[in-house]
Scaffold this motif. Structure first.
Motif: not given
Length: 645
Positions: A16-34
Protein backbone atom coordinates in the motif's frame (compact mmCIF):
# COMPACT_ATOMS: atom_id res chain seq x y z
CA UNK A 1 9.68 -17.47 12.84
CA UNK A 2 9.61 -13.94 14.30
CA UNK A 3 11.65 -12.55 11.39
CA UNK A 4 9.47 -14.28 8.81
CA UNK A 5 6.30 -12.90 10.40
CA UNK A 6 7.84 -9.41 10.51
CA UNK A 7 8.81 -9.70 6.86
CA UNK A 8 5.26 -10.67 5.88
CA UNK A 9 3.75 -7.73 7.78
CA UNK A 10 6.26 -5.32 6.24
CA UNK A 11 5.52 -6.65 2.75
CA UNK A 12 1.79 -6.00 3.24
CA UNK A 13 2.53 -2.45 4.43
CA UNK A 14 4.77 -1.80 1.43
CA UNK A 15 2.12 -3.01 -1.02
CA UNK A 16 0.00 0.00 0.00
CA UNK A 17 3.01 2.29 0.57
CA UNK A 18 5.71 1.30 -1.97
CA UNK A 19 8.28 3.89 -0.81
CA UNK A 20 8.00 2.97 2.87
CA UNK A 21 10.99 1.28 4.52
CA UNK A 22 11.44 1.41 8.31
CA UNK A 23 14.83 2.53 9.60
CA UNK A 24 16.37 1.39 12.89
CA UNK A 25 19.05 3.64 14.36
CA UNK A 26 21.58 2.13 16.76
CA UNK A 27 23.75 4.35 18.92
CA UNK A 28 26.88 2.48 19.92
CA UNK A 29 29.47 3.78 22.38
CA UNK A 30 32.27 1.22 22.25
CA UNK A 31 34.01 -1.18 19.91
CA UNK A 32 31.92 -4.31 20.52
CA UNK A 33 30.31 -5.20 17.18
CA UNK A 34 28.77 -8.62 17.88
CA UNK A 35 25.20 -7.40 18.45
CA UNK A 36 25.59 -4.89 15.64
CA UNK A 37 26.31 -7.71 13.21
CA UNK A 38 23.34 -9.72 14.51
CA UNK A 39 20.97 -6.73 14.20
CA UNK A 40 22.26 -5.96 10.69
CA UNK A 41 21.75 -9.53 9.51
CA UNK A 42 18.22 -9.85 10.93
CA UNK A 43 17.22 -6.42 9.61
CA UNK A 44 18.33 -7.37 6.09
CA UNK A 45 16.33 -10.61 6.30
CA UNK A 46 13.21 -8.71 7.37
CA UNK A 47 13.67 -5.89 4.82
CA UNK A 48 14.58 -3.05 7.19
CA UNK A 49 17.36 -0.48 6.98
CA UNK A 50 19.81 0.21 9.81
CA UNK A 51 21.75 3.39 10.45
CA UNK A 52 24.66 3.02 12.85
CA UNK A 53 25.91 5.94 14.96
CA UNK A 54 29.27 4.98 16.41
CA UNK A 55 30.53 7.10 19.33
CA UNK A 56 33.90 6.86 21.10
CA UNK A 57 33.95 4.38 24.06
CA UNK A 58 34.50 7.24 26.52
CA UNK A 59 31.52 9.28 25.31
CA UNK A 60 29.67 11.04 28.12
CA UNK A 61 25.96 10.98 28.78
CA UNK A 62 25.45 14.43 27.28
CA UNK A 63 27.01 13.31 23.98
CA UNK A 64 24.74 10.26 23.90
CA UNK A 65 21.69 12.41 24.68
CA UNK A 66 22.62 14.84 21.87
CA UNK A 67 22.57 11.96 19.37
CA UNK A 68 19.29 10.65 20.80
CA UNK A 69 17.64 14.05 20.41
CA UNK A 70 18.77 14.29 16.78
CA UNK A 71 17.28 10.90 15.97
CA UNK A 72 14.08 11.75 17.86
CA UNK A 73 13.41 14.53 15.37
CA UNK A 74 14.45 12.62 12.25
CA UNK A 75 11.24 11.52 10.48
CA UNK A 76 13.19 8.95 8.44
CA UNK A 77 14.03 6.92 11.57
CA UNK A 78 11.27 4.80 13.12
CA UNK A 79 13.15 3.08 15.96
CA UNK A 80 16.18 3.65 18.19
CA UNK A 81 18.28 1.13 20.13
CA UNK A 82 21.14 1.87 22.50
CA UNK A 83 24.30 -0.20 22.65
CA UNK A 84 26.14 1.62 25.41
CA UNK A 85 27.83 0.79 28.71
CA UNK A 86 25.64 -0.20 31.64
CA UNK A 87 26.74 2.91 33.54
CA UNK A 88 25.28 5.09 30.78
CA UNK A 89 21.77 3.63 31.20
CA UNK A 90 20.61 6.44 33.47
CA UNK A 91 17.07 7.81 33.71
CA UNK A 92 18.21 11.00 32.01
CA UNK A 93 19.57 9.07 29.01
CA UNK A 94 16.69 6.59 28.74
CA UNK A 95 13.93 9.16 29.03
CA UNK A 96 15.54 11.32 26.35
CA UNK A 97 14.19 8.71 23.89
CA UNK A 98 10.85 9.39 22.26
CA UNK A 99 8.54 6.60 23.54
CA UNK A 100 7.25 5.97 20.01
CA UNK A 101 10.81 5.21 18.83
CA UNK A 102 11.88 3.30 21.96
CA UNK A 103 11.80 -0.20 20.43
CA UNK A 104 13.65 -1.64 23.47
CA UNK A 105 10.92 -0.52 25.88
CA UNK A 106 13.29 1.41 28.13
CA UNK A 107 11.44 4.68 28.78
CA UNK A 108 9.23 5.29 31.80
CA UNK A 109 6.22 5.85 29.53
CA UNK A 110 6.53 2.45 27.83
CA UNK A 111 7.13 0.72 31.18
CA UNK A 112 4.18 2.53 32.74
CA UNK A 113 1.87 1.42 29.95
CA UNK A 114 3.09 -2.17 30.33
CA UNK A 115 2.45 -2.16 34.09
CA UNK A 116 -0.98 -0.60 33.54
CA UNK A 117 -1.88 -3.36 31.11
CA UNK A 118 -1.69 -1.40 27.84
CA UNK A 119 0.78 -3.75 26.17
CA UNK A 120 -0.77 -3.06 22.76
CA UNK A 121 0.00 0.65 23.13
CA UNK A 122 3.65 0.32 24.14
CA UNK A 123 6.92 -1.38 23.30
CA UNK A 124 7.86 -4.24 25.63
CA UNK A 125 11.52 -5.05 26.32
CA UNK A 126 12.62 -7.57 23.63
CA UNK A 127 14.91 -9.26 26.20
CA UNK A 128 12.06 -9.77 28.67
CA UNK A 129 9.77 -11.04 25.90
CA UNK A 130 12.51 -13.39 24.68
CA UNK A 131 12.80 -14.95 28.16
CA UNK A 132 9.04 -15.58 28.37
CA UNK A 133 8.75 -16.92 24.82
CA UNK A 134 11.72 -19.26 25.18
CA UNK A 135 10.25 -20.77 28.33
CA UNK A 136 6.76 -21.18 26.84
CA UNK A 137 8.02 -22.54 23.50
CA UNK A 138 9.99 -25.12 25.49
CA UNK A 139 6.85 -26.35 27.22
CA UNK A 140 7.48 -24.78 30.60
CA UNK A 141 4.24 -24.05 32.47
CA UNK A 142 4.91 -20.74 34.19
CA UNK A 143 1.76 -20.73 36.34
CA UNK A 144 2.69 -21.11 39.99
CA UNK A 145 6.44 -21.22 39.32
CA UNK A 146 8.83 -19.38 41.62
CA UNK A 147 10.95 -17.06 39.51
CA UNK A 148 14.07 -15.33 40.84
CA UNK A 149 15.23 -12.30 38.84
CA UNK A 150 18.83 -11.97 39.93
CA UNK A 151 21.15 -9.01 39.38
CA UNK A 152 18.73 -7.20 37.05
CA UNK A 153 17.69 -3.61 37.58
CA UNK A 154 15.86 -0.76 35.91
CA UNK A 155 13.63 -1.38 32.93
CA UNK A 156 14.64 -5.03 32.42
CA UNK A 157 13.81 -5.96 36.03
CA UNK A 158 10.45 -4.18 35.87
CA UNK A 159 9.50 -5.76 32.53
CA UNK A 160 10.47 -9.27 33.66
CA UNK A 161 8.51 -8.99 36.89
CA UNK A 162 5.44 -7.67 35.10
CA UNK A 163 5.45 -10.35 32.38
CA UNK A 164 6.03 -13.24 34.80
CA UNK A 165 3.25 -12.01 37.11
CA UNK A 166 0.87 -11.90 34.14
CA UNK A 167 1.66 -15.59 33.59
CA UNK A 168 0.78 -16.44 37.20
CA UNK A 169 4.36 -16.84 38.42
CA UNK A 170 5.57 -15.81 41.87
CA UNK A 171 8.39 -13.37 41.21
CA UNK A 172 11.28 -12.43 43.48
CA UNK A 173 14.06 -9.95 42.80
CA UNK A 174 17.48 -10.00 44.37
CA UNK A 175 20.95 -8.53 44.14
CA UNK A 176 24.07 -10.70 44.03
CA UNK A 177 25.22 -9.35 47.40
CA UNK A 178 21.95 -10.24 49.23
CA UNK A 179 22.76 -12.30 52.40
CA UNK A 180 19.86 -14.73 51.83
CA UNK A 181 20.87 -15.37 48.20
CA UNK A 182 21.64 -19.09 48.69
CA UNK A 183 18.22 -19.86 50.17
CA UNK A 184 16.47 -17.87 47.43
CA UNK A 185 18.37 -19.76 44.73
CA UNK A 186 17.43 -23.08 46.28
CA UNK A 187 13.74 -22.13 46.39
CA UNK A 188 13.57 -20.92 42.79
CA UNK A 189 12.22 -23.00 39.92
CA UNK A 190 13.49 -20.49 37.33
CA UNK A 191 16.49 -18.15 37.69
CA UNK A 192 16.95 -15.19 35.37
CA UNK A 193 20.43 -13.69 35.46
CA UNK A 194 20.29 -9.96 34.79
CA UNK A 195 24.01 -9.36 35.26
CA UNK A 196 27.24 -11.36 35.26
CA UNK A 197 27.66 -13.88 38.13
CA UNK A 198 30.42 -12.99 40.62
CA UNK A 199 33.07 -15.64 41.23
CA UNK A 200 32.21 -15.88 44.93
CA UNK A 201 28.73 -17.25 44.15
CA UNK A 202 29.18 -21.01 43.49
CA UNK A 203 27.06 -22.89 40.96
CA UNK A 204 26.25 -25.44 43.67
CA UNK A 205 23.81 -22.96 45.23
CA UNK A 206 21.48 -23.58 42.29
CA UNK A 207 19.41 -26.74 42.68
CA UNK A 208 19.63 -29.42 39.94
CA UNK A 209 16.71 -29.09 37.53
CA UNK A 210 16.40 -25.34 38.00
CA UNK A 211 15.94 -23.49 34.73
CA UNK A 212 18.57 -20.78 34.29
CA UNK A 213 18.49 -18.08 31.65
CA UNK A 214 21.25 -15.50 31.23
CA UNK A 215 20.19 -12.11 29.86
CA UNK A 216 22.85 -9.93 31.43
CA UNK A 217 24.09 -6.86 29.60
CA UNK A 218 27.54 -8.43 29.19
CA UNK A 219 25.95 -11.56 27.80
CA UNK A 220 23.86 -9.64 25.30
CA UNK A 221 26.97 -7.78 24.18
CA UNK A 222 28.77 -11.06 23.52
CA UNK A 223 30.78 -11.10 26.75
CA UNK A 224 29.78 -13.90 29.12
CA UNK A 225 30.33 -13.21 32.81
CA UNK A 226 32.87 -15.43 34.49
CA UNK A 227 31.43 -18.88 34.93
CA UNK A 228 27.87 -17.70 34.43
CA UNK A 229 25.66 -20.56 33.30
CA UNK A 230 23.88 -20.11 30.04
CA UNK A 231 21.84 -23.30 30.22
CA UNK A 232 19.78 -25.13 32.77
CA UNK A 233 21.10 -28.37 34.10
CA UNK A 234 18.90 -30.40 31.76
CA UNK A 235 20.48 -28.73 28.71
CA UNK A 236 17.21 -27.12 27.68
CA UNK A 237 18.54 -23.82 26.23
CA UNK A 238 21.49 -22.80 24.09
CA UNK A 239 23.60 -19.89 25.32
CA UNK A 240 22.70 -17.50 22.49
CA UNK A 241 18.94 -18.20 22.53
CA UNK A 242 18.03 -15.10 24.54
CA UNK A 243 20.22 -12.68 22.62
CA UNK A 244 19.16 -13.91 19.17
CA UNK A 245 15.46 -14.00 20.00
CA UNK A 246 15.69 -10.57 21.64
CA UNK A 247 17.28 -9.17 18.46
CA UNK A 248 14.47 -10.71 16.38
CA UNK A 249 11.80 -9.27 18.68
CA UNK A 250 13.46 -5.86 18.40
CA UNK A 251 12.97 -6.13 14.62
CA UNK A 252 9.33 -7.03 15.26
CA UNK A 253 8.96 -3.91 17.41
CA UNK A 254 10.51 -1.93 14.55
CA UNK A 255 7.86 -3.15 12.12
CA UNK A 256 5.16 -2.26 14.66
CA UNK A 257 6.69 1.21 15.02
CA UNK A 258 6.64 1.67 11.25
CA UNK A 259 3.03 0.55 11.07
CA UNK A 260 2.03 3.07 13.76
CA UNK A 261 3.93 5.79 11.92
CA UNK A 262 2.10 5.02 8.69
CA UNK A 263 -1.22 5.09 10.51
CA UNK A 264 -0.39 8.51 11.94
CA UNK A 265 0.41 9.82 8.44
CA UNK A 266 -3.06 8.93 7.25
CA UNK A 267 -5.94 11.35 7.60
CA UNK A 268 -7.22 11.67 11.15
CA UNK A 269 -9.18 14.20 13.12
CA UNK A 270 -6.99 16.69 14.91
CA UNK A 271 -7.07 16.63 18.70
CA UNK A 272 -7.14 20.38 18.87
CA UNK A 273 -7.39 22.25 22.15
CA UNK A 274 -9.63 25.11 21.08
CA UNK A 275 -9.66 28.42 22.93
CA UNK A 276 -12.89 29.57 24.59
CA UNK A 277 -14.57 32.75 23.39
CA UNK A 278 -16.33 35.05 25.82
CA UNK A 279 -18.46 37.37 23.65
CA UNK A 280 -19.37 40.70 25.20
CA UNK A 281 -22.18 43.11 24.44
CA UNK A 282 -21.71 45.70 23.17
CA UNK A 283 -18.92 44.17 21.09
CA UNK A 284 -15.54 45.72 21.96
CA UNK A 285 -13.10 47.00 19.35
CA UNK A 286 -11.09 44.48 17.33
CA UNK A 287 -7.87 45.27 19.16
CA UNK A 288 -9.55 44.84 22.57
CA UNK A 289 -10.95 41.46 21.52
CA UNK A 290 -7.55 40.35 20.22
CA UNK A 291 -5.69 41.38 23.37
CA UNK A 292 -8.26 39.73 25.64
CA UNK A 293 -7.45 36.29 24.20
CA UNK A 294 -4.24 34.46 25.16
CA UNK A 295 -2.98 32.42 22.18
CA UNK A 296 -1.56 28.98 22.80
CA UNK A 297 2.12 28.36 22.11
CA UNK A 298 2.69 27.91 18.39
CA UNK A 299 4.68 24.70 18.93
CA UNK A 300 1.62 23.22 20.67
CA UNK A 301 -0.59 24.17 17.73
CA UNK A 302 1.95 22.72 15.30
CA UNK A 303 1.97 19.39 17.13
CA UNK A 304 -1.84 19.30 17.25
CA UNK A 305 -2.14 19.59 13.46
CA UNK A 306 0.51 16.94 12.76
CA UNK A 307 3.69 18.96 12.20
CA UNK A 308 6.98 17.50 13.42
CA UNK A 309 9.35 19.52 15.59
CA UNK A 310 11.95 19.82 12.81
CA UNK A 311 9.33 21.03 10.32
CA UNK A 312 8.77 24.39 12.01
CA UNK A 313 10.96 27.41 12.76
CA UNK A 314 9.55 29.29 15.73
CA UNK A 315 9.42 33.10 15.77
CA UNK A 316 8.57 34.20 19.31
CA UNK A 317 5.59 32.59 21.07
CA UNK A 318 2.82 32.75 18.50
CA UNK A 319 4.38 32.55 15.01
CA UNK A 320 6.33 29.90 13.16
CA UNK A 321 7.51 29.23 9.65
CA UNK A 322 6.78 25.82 8.13
CA UNK A 323 9.52 24.11 6.15
CA UNK A 324 8.75 22.93 2.63
CA UNK A 325 10.18 19.46 3.37
CA UNK A 326 6.76 18.74 4.87
CA UNK A 327 5.36 18.37 1.33
CA UNK A 328 7.75 15.50 0.66
CA UNK A 329 6.72 13.71 3.86
CA UNK A 330 3.02 14.07 3.04
CA UNK A 331 3.29 13.53 -0.73
CA UNK A 332 1.05 10.44 -0.58
CA UNK A 333 -1.55 12.14 1.62
CA UNK A 334 -4.84 12.92 -0.13
CA UNK A 335 -5.68 16.63 -0.43
CA UNK A 336 -8.60 18.20 1.40
CA UNK A 337 -11.33 20.33 -0.16
CA UNK A 338 -10.57 23.86 -1.33
CA UNK A 339 -13.05 26.63 -0.50
CA UNK A 340 -12.73 30.09 -2.10
CA UNK A 341 -14.13 33.09 -0.25
CA UNK A 342 -14.51 36.10 -2.58
CA UNK A 343 -16.36 39.43 -2.60
CA UNK A 344 -17.56 42.11 -5.02
CA UNK A 345 -18.54 44.89 -2.62
CA UNK A 346 -15.36 46.93 -2.05
CA UNK A 347 -15.43 49.61 0.62
CA UNK A 348 -12.65 51.80 2.06
CA UNK A 349 -12.49 49.32 4.97
CA UNK A 350 -12.37 46.18 2.83
CA UNK A 351 -14.92 43.58 1.72
CA UNK A 352 -14.99 41.19 4.67
CA UNK A 353 -13.33 38.25 2.91
CA UNK A 354 -10.82 37.60 5.71
CA UNK A 355 -13.51 37.89 8.40
CA UNK A 356 -15.75 35.38 6.62
CA UNK A 357 -12.82 33.00 5.99
CA UNK A 358 -11.72 33.07 9.64
CA UNK A 359 -15.31 32.67 10.86
CA UNK A 360 -15.78 29.70 8.52
CA UNK A 361 -12.74 27.76 9.76
CA UNK A 362 -13.52 28.57 13.40
CA UNK A 363 -17.01 27.11 12.93
CA UNK A 364 -15.73 24.01 11.15
CA UNK A 365 -12.86 23.19 13.50
CA UNK A 366 -13.75 24.63 16.91
CA UNK A 367 -17.46 23.73 16.80
CA UNK A 368 -17.90 20.87 14.31
CA UNK A 369 -14.56 19.12 14.96
CA UNK A 370 -13.68 19.11 11.25
CA UNK A 371 -10.08 19.72 10.17
CA UNK A 372 -9.89 23.11 8.48
CA UNK A 373 -7.25 25.70 7.67
CA UNK A 374 -7.50 29.37 6.75
CA UNK A 375 -5.01 30.78 4.21
CA UNK A 376 -4.74 34.57 4.28
CA UNK A 377 -2.53 37.21 2.71
CA UNK A 378 -0.03 39.15 4.79
CA UNK A 379 -1.17 42.80 5.03
CA UNK A 380 0.91 45.69 3.80
CA UNK A 381 1.88 48.45 6.21
CA UNK A 382 0.52 50.97 3.70
CA UNK A 383 -3.20 50.17 4.20
CA UNK A 384 -2.56 49.19 7.83
CA UNK A 385 -1.55 52.77 8.66
CA UNK A 386 -4.07 54.22 6.22
CA UNK A 387 -7.87 54.37 6.19
CA UNK A 388 -8.43 50.63 5.77
CA UNK A 389 -6.41 49.42 8.76
CA UNK A 390 -5.27 45.82 9.30
CA UNK A 391 -6.36 42.61 7.62
CA UNK A 392 -6.62 40.11 10.48
CA UNK A 393 -10.39 39.75 10.18
CA UNK A 394 -12.72 41.42 12.63
CA UNK A 395 -14.86 41.03 15.74
CA UNK A 396 -14.72 37.46 17.04
CA UNK A 397 -13.34 36.12 13.76
CA UNK A 398 -9.73 37.27 13.84
CA UNK A 399 -6.16 36.04 13.57
CA UNK A 400 -4.20 36.69 16.76
CA UNK A 401 -2.09 38.40 17.96
CA UNK A 402 -3.38 41.22 15.76
CA UNK A 403 -0.31 43.45 16.14
CA UNK A 404 2.10 40.72 15.07
CA UNK A 405 -0.13 39.76 12.15
CA UNK A 406 -0.36 43.32 10.84
CA UNK A 407 3.18 44.54 11.59
CA UNK A 408 6.34 42.86 10.26
CA UNK A 409 5.13 39.27 10.97
CA UNK A 410 8.31 37.26 10.22
CA UNK A 411 9.85 39.82 7.87
CA UNK A 412 8.69 38.44 4.50
CA UNK A 413 7.73 41.86 3.12
CA UNK A 414 11.06 43.29 4.29
CA UNK A 415 12.85 40.48 2.41
CA UNK A 416 10.85 41.34 -0.73
CA UNK A 417 11.76 45.03 -0.29
CA UNK A 418 15.45 44.15 0.01
CA UNK A 419 15.40 41.85 -3.03
CA UNK A 420 13.42 44.31 -5.16
CA UNK A 421 15.71 47.23 -4.36
CA UNK A 422 18.83 45.13 -4.91
CA UNK A 423 17.62 44.47 -8.44
CA UNK A 424 16.77 48.16 -8.93
CA UNK A 425 20.27 49.12 -7.80
CA UNK A 426 21.80 46.56 -10.16
CA UNK A 427 19.97 48.10 -13.15
CA UNK A 428 21.23 51.63 -12.56
CA UNK A 429 24.70 50.46 -11.61
CA UNK A 430 24.98 48.45 -14.83
CA UNK A 431 23.91 51.46 -16.93
CA UNK A 432 26.43 53.66 -15.10
CA UNK A 433 29.40 51.29 -15.59
CA UNK A 434 28.57 50.59 -19.24
CA UNK A 435 28.51 54.34 -19.91
CA UNK A 436 31.88 55.00 -18.25
CA UNK A 437 34.04 51.96 -19.16
CA UNK A 438 35.48 50.21 -22.19
CA UNK A 439 34.46 46.72 -23.25
CA UNK A 440 37.71 45.26 -21.92
CA UNK A 441 37.39 46.95 -18.52
CA UNK A 442 33.80 45.76 -18.20
CA UNK A 443 34.78 42.22 -19.16
CA UNK A 444 37.59 42.16 -16.58
CA UNK A 445 35.17 43.25 -13.88
CA UNK A 446 32.54 40.68 -14.86
CA UNK A 447 34.99 37.77 -15.27
CA UNK A 448 37.89 38.58 -12.92
CA UNK A 449 41.04 36.50 -12.64
CA UNK A 450 41.20 34.73 -9.26
CA UNK A 451 44.63 33.30 -8.35
CA UNK A 452 45.57 33.46 -12.01
CA UNK A 453 42.46 31.54 -13.14
CA UNK A 454 39.53 33.09 -15.01
CA UNK A 455 36.23 31.15 -15.20
CA UNK A 456 32.64 31.83 -16.20
CA UNK A 457 30.01 31.35 -13.50
CA UNK A 458 26.91 29.25 -14.18
CA UNK A 459 24.75 32.30 -14.73
CA UNK A 460 27.33 33.74 -17.17
CA UNK A 461 27.41 30.45 -19.10
CA UNK A 462 23.61 30.71 -19.36
CA UNK A 463 23.96 34.22 -20.79
CA UNK A 464 26.53 33.01 -23.34
CA UNK A 465 24.11 30.29 -24.39
CA UNK A 466 21.31 32.86 -24.73
CA UNK A 467 23.58 34.96 -26.98
CA UNK A 468 24.45 31.92 -29.11
CA UNK A 469 28.12 31.94 -28.06
CA UNK A 470 29.23 28.29 -27.67
CA UNK A 471 32.41 28.90 -25.69
CA UNK A 472 33.38 28.14 -22.09
CA UNK A 473 36.93 29.53 -21.97
CA UNK A 474 36.89 33.28 -21.06
CA UNK A 475 40.14 33.87 -22.98
CA UNK A 476 38.69 32.50 -26.23
CA UNK A 477 36.03 35.18 -26.83
CA UNK A 478 36.54 37.62 -29.71
CA UNK A 479 36.32 41.38 -29.19
CA UNK A 480 32.83 41.41 -30.70
CA UNK A 481 31.73 38.55 -28.41
CA UNK A 482 33.26 40.32 -25.39
CA UNK A 483 31.26 43.45 -26.21
CA UNK A 484 28.10 41.42 -26.77
CA UNK A 485 28.58 39.58 -23.47
CA UNK A 486 29.55 42.61 -21.37
CA UNK A 487 27.00 45.16 -22.51
CA UNK A 488 23.25 44.95 -21.87
CA UNK A 489 22.71 48.38 -23.51
CA UNK A 490 19.64 49.08 -21.37
CA UNK A 491 17.46 51.92 -22.64
CA UNK A 492 16.73 54.03 -19.48
CA UNK A 493 13.41 55.17 -20.92
CA UNK A 494 12.14 51.55 -20.93
CA UNK A 495 12.94 50.65 -17.32
CA UNK A 496 9.81 49.24 -15.69
CA UNK A 497 11.42 48.04 -12.45
CA UNK A 498 10.84 50.54 -9.64
CA UNK A 499 12.14 50.76 -6.11
CA UNK A 500 9.65 49.87 -3.36
CA UNK A 501 8.83 50.80 0.23
CA UNK A 502 6.09 49.34 2.45
CA UNK A 503 4.88 52.75 3.60
CA UNK A 504 2.50 55.23 2.00
CA UNK A 505 4.80 58.15 1.11
CA UNK A 506 3.21 60.20 -1.66
CA UNK A 507 6.33 62.37 -2.16
CA UNK A 508 8.26 59.35 -3.44
CA UNK A 509 5.78 58.67 -6.24
CA UNK A 510 7.99 60.59 -8.66
CA UNK A 511 11.60 61.69 -8.11
CA UNK A 512 15.00 62.14 -9.77
CA UNK A 513 17.88 59.79 -8.93
CA UNK A 514 21.62 60.07 -9.61
CA UNK A 515 22.17 63.71 -8.69
CA UNK A 516 25.40 63.10 -6.71
CA UNK A 517 28.66 64.19 -8.35
CA UNK A 518 29.89 60.57 -8.15
CA UNK A 519 27.26 59.49 -10.70
CA UNK A 520 29.04 61.61 -13.37
CA UNK A 521 25.92 63.17 -14.81
CA UNK A 522 23.82 59.98 -15.07
CA UNK A 523 20.42 60.81 -13.62
CA UNK A 524 16.89 59.83 -14.52
CA UNK A 525 13.33 60.15 -13.31
CA UNK A 526 12.20 57.21 -11.13
CA UNK A 527 9.59 56.35 -8.50
CA UNK A 528 8.81 54.23 -5.44
CA UNK A 529 5.93 51.74 -5.41
CA UNK A 530 4.37 50.01 -2.40
CA UNK A 531 6.40 46.87 -1.52
CA UNK A 532 3.55 44.41 -2.09
CA UNK A 533 3.19 45.68 -5.68
CA UNK A 534 6.63 44.25 -6.48
CA UNK A 535 6.68 41.45 -9.02
CA UNK A 536 8.74 39.50 -6.47
CA UNK A 537 5.63 39.36 -4.27
CA UNK A 538 3.66 37.99 -7.20
CA UNK A 539 6.36 35.38 -7.78
CA UNK A 540 6.29 34.39 -4.09
CA UNK A 541 2.55 33.79 -4.26
CA UNK A 542 2.80 31.57 -7.36
CA UNK A 543 5.94 29.53 -6.73
CA UNK A 544 5.87 25.89 -5.62
CA UNK A 545 9.54 25.33 -4.66
CA UNK A 546 12.81 27.17 -4.10
CA UNK A 547 14.10 26.07 -7.52
CA UNK A 548 10.87 27.24 -9.19
CA UNK A 549 11.13 30.60 -7.42
CA UNK A 550 14.72 31.05 -8.62
CA UNK A 551 13.67 30.33 -12.20
CA UNK A 552 10.71 32.74 -11.99
CA UNK A 553 12.89 35.50 -10.49
CA UNK A 554 15.40 35.07 -13.31
CA UNK A 555 12.68 35.48 -15.96
CA UNK A 556 11.41 38.84 -14.63
CA UNK A 557 11.70 41.51 -17.33
CA UNK A 558 13.06 44.82 -15.98
CA UNK A 559 13.64 46.88 -19.15
CA UNK A 560 14.41 46.68 -22.86
CA UNK A 561 17.73 47.21 -24.59
CA UNK A 562 18.27 49.76 -27.33
CA UNK A 563 17.26 47.18 -29.92
CA UNK A 564 13.93 46.58 -28.21
CA UNK A 565 14.87 43.18 -26.74
CA UNK A 566 13.77 42.38 -23.15
CA UNK A 567 16.38 42.51 -20.36
CA UNK A 568 15.79 40.13 -17.43
CA UNK A 569 17.10 39.73 -13.90
CA UNK A 570 19.04 36.71 -15.19
CA UNK A 571 20.86 38.98 -17.67
CA UNK A 572 21.94 41.19 -14.78
CA UNK A 573 23.35 38.13 -12.96
CA UNK A 574 21.47 38.74 -9.68
CA UNK A 575 19.10 35.74 -9.64
CA UNK A 576 21.09 33.86 -7.01
CA UNK A 577 21.29 36.93 -4.77
CA UNK A 578 17.53 37.50 -5.02
CA UNK A 579 16.85 33.85 -4.17
CA UNK A 580 19.11 33.95 -1.12
CA UNK A 581 17.28 37.02 0.17
CA UNK A 582 13.97 35.16 -0.30
CA UNK A 583 15.03 31.76 1.08
CA UNK A 584 13.08 32.19 4.35
CA UNK A 585 10.23 34.24 2.92
CA UNK A 586 9.18 31.25 0.79
CA UNK A 587 8.13 29.33 3.93
CA UNK A 588 4.47 29.91 4.99
CA UNK A 589 3.79 31.49 8.39
CA UNK A 590 1.69 29.56 10.92
CA UNK A 591 -0.61 31.53 13.27
CA UNK A 592 -3.99 30.91 14.93
CA UNK A 593 -7.52 32.29 15.14
CA UNK A 594 -9.24 33.59 18.28
CA UNK A 595 -10.45 30.03 18.92
CA UNK A 596 -7.01 28.46 18.44
CA UNK A 597 -7.54 26.98 14.95
CA UNK A 598 -4.64 27.07 12.46
CA UNK A 599 -4.03 29.82 9.89
CA UNK A 600 -1.36 30.21 7.22
CA UNK A 601 -0.41 33.82 6.54
CA UNK A 602 1.74 34.09 3.44
CA UNK A 603 2.35 36.48 0.55
CA UNK A 604 0.13 39.45 -0.21
CA UNK A 605 0.06 40.72 -3.80
CA UNK A 606 -2.42 43.53 -4.41
CA UNK A 607 -5.40 42.38 -6.47
CA UNK A 608 -5.61 45.56 -8.57
CA UNK A 609 -2.18 44.96 -10.13
CA UNK A 610 -1.61 41.21 -9.52
CA UNK A 611 -3.41 38.12 -8.23
CA UNK A 612 -4.95 38.90 -4.83
CA UNK A 613 -4.47 35.59 -3.08
CA UNK A 614 -2.30 33.84 -0.53
CA UNK A 615 0.54 31.62 -1.75
CA UNK A 616 0.21 28.39 -3.69
CA UNK A 617 2.65 26.79 -1.23
CA UNK A 618 0.51 27.69 1.79
CA UNK A 619 -2.54 26.20 0.05
CA UNK A 620 -0.70 22.99 -0.91
CA UNK A 621 0.65 22.41 2.61
CA UNK A 622 -2.71 23.19 4.22
CA UNK A 623 -4.54 20.79 1.87
CA UNK A 624 -2.17 18.00 2.93
CA UNK A 625 -2.47 18.76 6.64
CA UNK A 626 -6.29 18.79 6.79
CA UNK A 627 -6.53 15.42 5.03
CA UNK A 628 -9.10 14.10 2.60
CA UNK A 629 -12.13 15.06 4.73
CA UNK A 630 -10.84 18.51 5.70
CA UNK A 631 -11.29 22.00 4.26
CA UNK A 632 -8.97 24.86 3.33
CA UNK A 633 -10.52 28.33 3.16
CA UNK A 634 -8.76 30.85 0.91
CA UNK A 635 -9.60 34.54 0.72
CA UNK A 636 -9.59 35.63 -2.95
CA UNK A 637 -10.12 39.06 -4.41
CA UNK A 638 -12.88 38.91 -7.02
CA UNK A 639 -10.61 40.12 -9.81
CA UNK A 640 -8.29 37.19 -9.06
CA UNK A 641 -11.23 34.80 -9.08
CA UNK A 642 -12.25 36.02 -12.54
CA UNK A 643 -8.73 35.43 -13.85
CA UNK A 644 -8.65 31.94 -12.31
CA UNK A 645 -12.02 31.05 -13.81
Amino acid sequence: EVIENSKEVLTLLQEKNPTFKPVLAIIQAGDDNLMQEINQKLAEEAGLDITHICLPPDSGRDEIIDEILKINEDPRVHGLALQISEDSFTNKVLNALKPEKDVDGLTDINLGRLVRGDAQECFVSPVARAVIELLEKSGVDLHGKKVLVLGAHGSLEAALQCLFQRKGSMTMSSRWETPQLQSKLQEADIVILGSAKPEEVPLSWIQPGTIVLNCSHDFLSGKLGCGAPGVNFSGLFAEDDVSLLAAALRIQNMVSSGRRWLREQQHSRWRLHCLKLQPLSPVPSDIEISRAQTPKAVEVLAKEIGLLADEIEIYGKSKAKVRLALLERLRDQADGKYVIVAGITPTPLGEGKSTVTVGLVQALTAHLNINSFACLRQPSQGPTFGVKGGAAGGGYAQVIPMEEFNLHLTGDIHAITAANNLLAAAIDTRIFHESTQTDKALYNRLVPSVNGVREFSEIQLARLKKLGIKKTDPSSLTEEEISQFSRLNIDPATITWQRVLDTNDRFLRKMTIGQADTEKGYCREAQFDIAVASEIMAVLALTDSLADMKARLGRMVVASDKNGQPVTAEDLGVTGALTVLMKDAIKPNLMQTLEGTPVFVHAGPFANIAHGNSSVLADKIALKLVGEEGFVGESFSFSTLLVCC
